[in-house]
Design a protein around this motif. Structure first.
Motif, PDB file in Angstrom:
ATOM      1  N   ILE A   1     -13.733  22.733  -3.703  1.00 36.00           N
ATOM      2  CA  ILE A   1     -13.880  22.141  -2.586  1.00 36.00           C
ATOM      3  C   ILE A   1     -12.639  22.308  -1.811  1.00 36.00           C
ATOM      4  CG2 ILE A   1     -14.273  19.684  -1.672  1.00 36.00           C
ATOM      5  CD1 ILE A   1     -13.497  18.770  -4.693  1.00 36.00           C
TER       6      ILE A   1
ATOM      7  N   VAL B   1       0.813  -1.056  -0.106  1.00 39.50           N
ATOM      8  CA  VAL B   1       0.047   0.108   0.160  1.00 39.50           C
ATOM      9  C   VAL B   1       0.976   1.177   0.121  1.00 39.50           C
ATOM     10  CG1 VAL B   1      -1.532   1.304   1.166  1.00 39.50           C
ATOM     11  CG2 VAL B   1      -2.072  -1.197   1.011  1.00 39.50           C
TER      12      VAL B   1
ATOM     13  N   ILE C   1      -3.035   9.558  -8.159  1.00 46.03           N
ATOM     14  CA  ILE C   1      -3.798   9.455  -7.154  1.00 46.03           C
ATOM     15  C   ILE C   1      -4.645  10.687  -6.514  1.00 46.03           C
ATOM     16  CG2 ILE C   1      -4.327   8.439  -4.477  1.00 46.03           C
ATOM     17  CD1 ILE C   1      -2.162   6.531  -5.088  1.00 46.03           C
ATOM     18  N   HIS C   2      -3.777  11.564  -6.162  1.00 46.37           N
ATOM     19  CA  HIS C   2      -4.266  12.965  -6.041  1.00 46.37           C
ATOM     20  C   HIS C   2      -5.480  13.574  -6.920  1.00 46.37           C
ATOM     21  CE1 HIS C   2      -0.924  14.794  -3.051  1.00 46.37           C
ATOM     22  NE2 HIS C   2      -1.306  13.650  -2.930  1.00 46.37           N
TER      23      HIS C   2
ATOM     24  N   MET D   1     -17.586  23.856  -8.953  1.00 46.47           N
ATOM     25  CA  MET D   1     -17.643  23.818  -7.427  1.00 46.47           C
ATOM     26  C   MET D   1     -16.431  23.675  -6.938  1.00 46.47           C
ATOM     27  SD  MET D   1     -20.258  21.301  -5.463  1.00 46.47           S
ATOM     28  CE  MET D   1     -21.718  21.581  -6.664  1.00 46.47           C
TER      29      MET D   1
ATOM     30  N   ILE E   1       1.173   4.000  -2.803  1.00 48.30           N
ATOM     31  CA  ILE E   1       0.977   5.472  -2.769  1.00 48.30           C
ATOM     32  C   ILE E   1       2.144   6.593  -3.183  1.00 48.30           C
ATOM     33  CG2 ILE E   1       0.359   7.420  -0.847  1.00 48.30           C
ATOM     34  CD1 ILE E   1      -1.053   5.072   0.613  1.00 48.30           C
TER      35      ILE E   1
ATOM     36  N   MET F   1     -12.658  12.112  -8.191  1.00 46.57           N
ATOM     37  CA  MET F   1     -13.794  11.503  -7.561  1.00 46.57           C
ATOM     38  C   MET F   1     -14.694  12.236  -6.603  1.00 46.57           C
ATOM     39  SD  MET F   1     -12.385   7.729  -7.204  1.00 46.57           S
ATOM     40  CE  MET F   1     -14.203   7.028  -6.775  1.00 46.57           C
ATOM     41  N   LEU F   2     -14.004  12.916  -5.730  1.00 48.13           N
ATOM     42  CA  LEU F   2     -14.785  13.773  -4.729  1.00 48.13           C
ATOM     43  C   LEU F   2     -15.638  14.760  -5.364  1.00 48.13           C
ATOM     44  CD1 LEU F   2     -12.078  14.674  -2.183  1.00 48.13           C
ATOM     45  CD2 LEU F   2     -14.009  13.131  -1.827  1.00 48.13           C
ATOM     46  N   VAL F   3     -15.211  15.491  -6.581  1.00 52.24           N
ATOM     47  CA  VAL F   3     -15.971  16.448  -7.184  1.00 52.24           C
ATOM     48  C   VAL F   3     -17.591  15.852  -7.611  1.00 52.24           C
ATOM     49  CG1 VAL F   3     -16.444  18.153  -9.075  1.00 52.24           C
ATOM     50  CG2 VAL F   3     -14.179  18.139  -7.533  1.00 52.24           C
TER      51      VAL F   3
ATOM     52  N   LEU G   1      -6.951  15.236   2.394  1.00 50.08           N
ATOM     53  CA  LEU G   1      -6.158  14.424   1.333  1.00 50.08           C
ATOM     54  C   LEU G   1      -5.630  13.067   1.513  1.00 50.08           C
ATOM     55  CD1 LEU G   1      -5.867  15.442  -1.685  1.00 50.08           C
ATOM     56  CD2 LEU G   1      -3.477  15.846  -1.071  1.00 50.08           C
TER      57      LEU G   1
ATOM     58  N   LEU H   1      -9.124   5.714  -0.907  1.00 52.24           N
ATOM     59  CA  LEU H   1      -9.405   5.234  -2.513  1.00 52.24           C
ATOM     60  C   LEU H   1      -8.313   3.841  -2.320  1.00 52.24           C
ATOM     61  CD1 LEU H   1     -10.114   5.513  -5.154  1.00 52.24           C
ATOM     62  CD2 LEU H   1      -8.091   7.059  -5.384  1.00 52.24           C
ATOM     63  N   VAL H   2      -7.314   3.887  -1.771  1.00 54.03           N
ATOM     64  CA  VAL H   2      -6.440   2.601  -1.917  1.00 54.03           C
ATOM     65  C   VAL H   2      -7.257   1.329  -0.989  1.00 54.03           C
ATOM     66  CG1 VAL H   2      -4.370   1.632  -1.364  1.00 54.03           C
ATOM     67  CG2 VAL H   2      -4.450   4.073  -2.137  1.00 54.03           C
TER      68      VAL H   2
ATOM     69  N   VAL I   1      -6.928   9.769  -0.219  1.00 55.62           N
ATOM     70  CA  VAL I   1      -5.970   8.857  -0.771  1.00 55.62           C
ATOM     71  C   VAL I   1      -6.017   7.476  -0.239  1.00 55.62           C
ATOM     72  CG1 VAL I   1      -3.522   8.272  -1.538  1.00 55.62           C
ATOM     73  CG2 VAL I   1      -4.365  10.517  -1.709  1.00 55.62           C
TER      74      VAL I   1
ATOM     75  N   LEU J   1      -9.592  21.085   0.321  1.00 56.32           N
ATOM     76  CA  LEU J   1      -8.766  19.979   0.737  1.00 56.32           C
ATOM     77  C   LEU J   1      -7.545  20.374   1.582  1.00 56.32           C
ATOM     78  CD1 LEU J   1      -8.610  17.796  -2.595  1.00 56.32           C
ATOM     79  CD2 LEU J   1     -10.054  17.660  -0.803  1.00 56.32           C
TER      80      LEU J   1
ATOM     81  N   GLU K   1     -18.559  13.037  -6.668  1.00 56.02           N
ATOM     82  CA  GLU K   1     -19.482  12.301  -5.573  1.00 56.02           C
ATOM     83  C   GLU K   1     -20.276  13.456  -4.942  1.00 56.02           C
ATOM     84  OE1 GLU K   1     -20.145   9.423  -4.132  1.00 56.02           O
ATOM     85  OE2 GLU K   1     -19.112   9.400  -5.834  1.00 56.02           O
ATOM     86  N   ILE K   2     -19.725  14.747  -4.877  1.00 60.29           N
ATOM     87  CA  ILE K   2     -20.394  15.795  -4.120  1.00 60.29           C
ATOM     88  C   ILE K   2     -21.431  16.000  -5.007  1.00 60.29           C
ATOM     89  CG2 ILE K   2     -20.533  18.268  -3.576  1.00 60.29           C
ATOM     90  CD1 ILE K   2     -17.467  17.710  -2.512  1.00 60.29           C
ATOM     91  N   ARG K   3     -21.146  16.338  -6.241  1.00 60.03           N
ATOM     92  CA  ARG K   3     -22.365  16.476  -7.326  1.00 60.03           C
ATOM     93  C   ARG K   3     -23.414  15.514  -7.230  1.00 60.03           C
ATOM     94  NH1 ARG K   3     -18.973  18.771 -12.037  1.00 60.03           N
ATOM     95  NH2 ARG K   3     -18.760  20.859 -11.283  1.00 60.03           N
ATOM     96  N   ARG K   4     -23.091  14.208  -7.188  1.00 59.81           N
ATOM     97  CA  ARG K   4     -24.047  12.978  -7.143  1.00 59.81           C
ATOM     98  C   ARG K   4     -24.875  13.256  -5.765  1.00 59.81           C
ATOM     99  NH1 ARG K   4     -22.918   8.757  -9.485  1.00 59.81           N
ATOM    100  NH2 ARG K   4     -20.838   8.702  -8.784  1.00 59.81           N
TER     101      ARG K   4
ATOM    102  N   LEU L   1      -6.920  11.641  -9.116  1.00 58.72           N
ATOM    103  CA  LEU L   1      -7.972  10.933  -9.167  1.00 58.72           C
ATOM    104  C   LEU L   1      -9.341  11.277  -7.947  1.00 58.72           C
ATOM    105  CD1 LEU L   1      -7.149   7.035  -9.659  1.00 58.72           C
ATOM    106  CD2 LEU L   1      -9.135   8.249 -10.268  1.00 58.72           C
ATOM    107  N   VAL L   2      -8.524  11.189  -6.832  1.00 56.15           N
ATOM    108  CA  VAL L   2      -9.484  11.568  -5.518  1.00 56.15           C
ATOM    109  C   VAL L   2     -10.229  12.864  -5.928  1.00 56.15           C
ATOM    110  CG1 VAL L   2      -9.229  12.309  -3.208  1.00 56.15           C
ATOM    111  CG2 VAL L   2      -7.873  10.396  -3.930  1.00 56.15           C
ATOM    112  N   LYS L   3      -9.515  13.971  -6.351  1.00 55.72           N
ATOM    113  CA  LYS L   3     -10.099  15.383  -6.612  1.00 55.72           C
ATOM    114  C   LYS L   3     -11.333  14.939  -7.505  1.00 55.72           C
ATOM    115  CE  LYS L   3      -6.974  19.050  -5.872  1.00 55.72           C
ATOM    116  NZ  LYS L   3      -5.764  19.782  -6.682  1.00 55.72           N
TER     117      LYS L   3
END
Lengths: 366, 101
Positions: B3, A13, A24-25, B1, A17, A31-33, B10, B17-18, B14, B5, A35-38, A27-29
């Protein structure tokens, strides 16, 4: 074994990372956006009145569609019937208004030569419904030939806002006006949110609406006939899936015997067989849900004038009763009586509950 | 929008997610193991060993989630992915009513 595995996984892991940090950063951003919209989309219906949620969801979709289709600088001549949601008015274009470049500003409501359409009613009473429209606009009817349009005067600027709160308020207002029209005028064909009839350049925009009502007269009348004297109701059937699972676990022979056998298995094997047990149980529950859906449908179908199967909405709360059926029904008053009796007997079944909402204007059937 | 972070946020995101991905891999392994077991190609002893390995994996994942306080994050990532797959399947099954996004 355990310690080695733990270390391996942790190492893996950490490696993952550090190696892919940037990806990953991002991706997360991303996904979060979304997610929030959803989340906002999903939450919006819950905040609205029960029973209305499915429809308001639809409207919010229209709203976002509009936003992408119609840019900030709306060409002032582009909006005849602005939005698609009123099913079946494809050729609903009264002659295009003249192409003048009238500047339209959203705050300045001087150019109120368009008409925001809430609904079409099957009565040609000309009435004032008062300042109940979007942003307190005065709502009134324009009558012609046995039909009337429920409208308020507006600019050609569609209602759109990036603030979901405001958009939600507008949607609610739209629905309330449709309901008010339904109460005062009887049968109505509800229009979708942001349906604007363009009367730009016309001396009397109300006349443009009348002309449009006349051109569409036959189509509108046949739609009204279909829904005449009938009202829309929502039927949602829920079950307590935990209770059902417990019942299946004791009643199903294969599941019970496997459950017995697991007790004597070694730890690892027991784990595997428990998984198998869970799978079997899940399978049985799904089959049971299917069977119940079929049998409830057989009950509802004969007494509904029209029926639509809606998407099942999953509750975000865990432990809440699970929806197994979601229907929109168009019902005459006598069928409404019969259906509500049938539903009561379903509601009385152990582990089941029924939500019967309405009457609504026939949103789902026009 | 927009956010906000912060650093902590963050890291949680991460890690969440992993871990969610690791869980999904674990689930895939479990399904494979189930298939082999159902296929009858495994002795009771092998089934037991497979079960133990998966159990250990569960435990490790749970430990990390607990130590890092990731329960919520992992859940939201997985719900998000489930929603995505749901929408996707829905569009495959009902190509007629594809909705514009």
């Amino acid at each position: 074994m355990n310690a080695i595995l733990k270390k391996l996984v942790q190492e893996e892991v950490q490696n993952l990372i550090s190696r892919h940090q940037e990806a990953i950063h991002a991706l997360v951003k991303e996904m979060l956006v979304s997610e929030i919209r959803r989340a906002i989309r999903m939450e919006m219906p819950d905040l609205l009145n029960d029973g209305f949620d499915a429809r308001s969801e639809d409207c919010s979709e229209c709203w976002s569609e509009d936003r992408s289709d119609v840019g900030a600088d709306v060409p002032s001549d582009s909006l005849i019937i602005d939005t698609p949601p009123v099913a079946g008015y494809p050729e609903a274009s009264p002659k295009p208004a003249s192409k003048k470049d009238i500047p339209v500003s959203p705050d300045n409501h001087t150019q109120t030569d368009c008409r925001y359409l809430y609904a079409i009613a099957g009565s040609d009473k000309t009435i004032q419904l008062g300042p109940i429209g979007i942003e307190n606009a005065s709502v009134y009817t324009i009558a012609s030939n046995g039909l009337s349009a429920v409208v308020h005067a507006c600019t050609s600027q569609p209602y759109q806002s990036s603030d979901p709160e405001i958009a939600r308020g507008w949607l609610l207002t739209h629905q309330r006006v449709v309901e008010a029209a339904f109460e005062q005028l009887g049968d109505v064909i509800p229009a979708g949110f942001d349906t604007i009839i363009n009367g730009e350049g016309a001396l009397n925009p109300d006349e443009t609406v009348q002309i449009w009502l006349n051109t569409e007269h036959d189509a509108l009348i046949s739609k009204l006939d279909r829904i005449s004297g009938k009202q829309e109701y929502g039927v949602q059937i829920f079950w307590d899936s935990k209770q059902i699972a417990a019942r299946i676990a004791t009643e199903n022979e294969a599941i019970r015997s496997l459950n017995e056998a697991i007790r004597s298995k070694p730890e690892g094997a027991a784990y595997m067989y428990r998984q198998k047990l869970a799978d079997m149980l899940k399978n049985e529950i799904e089959q049971a849900a299917d069977r119940h859906f079929q049998s409830f449908y057989q009950i509802v179908q004969p007494v509904a004038d029209m029926l639509r199967i809606e998407k099942i909405r999953h509750s975000s709360e865990t432990g809440a009763d699970q929806m197994i059926m979601n229907l929109s029904c168009l019902l005459s008053p006598e069928n409404q009586q019969r259906l509500s009796q049938e539903l009561e007997s379903i509601d009385g079944m152990e582990g089941f509950s029924v939500k019967f909402t309405g009457p609504w204007p026939p949103y789902s059937f026009v | 929008m927009a956010i906000n972070l912060d650093e902590d946020n963050l890291k949680q995101g991460v890690l969440g997610l992993v871990i969610a991905l690791v869980q999904i891999i674990r689930d895939a392994l479990r399904i494979q193991a189930m298939k082999r077991m159902e296929g009858g190609g495994l002795t009771e002893d092998e089934i037991d060993r497979l079960g133990r390995t998966l159990m250990d994996m569960d435990e490790v994942i749970e430990d990390i989630i607990r130590e890092q306080g990731l329960t919520e994050t992992v859940r939201s990532v997985r719900n998000g992915l489930d929603g995505l797959v749901d929408d996707f399947l829905d569009q495959m099954i009902h190509p007629g009513n594809v909705r514009k996004r």
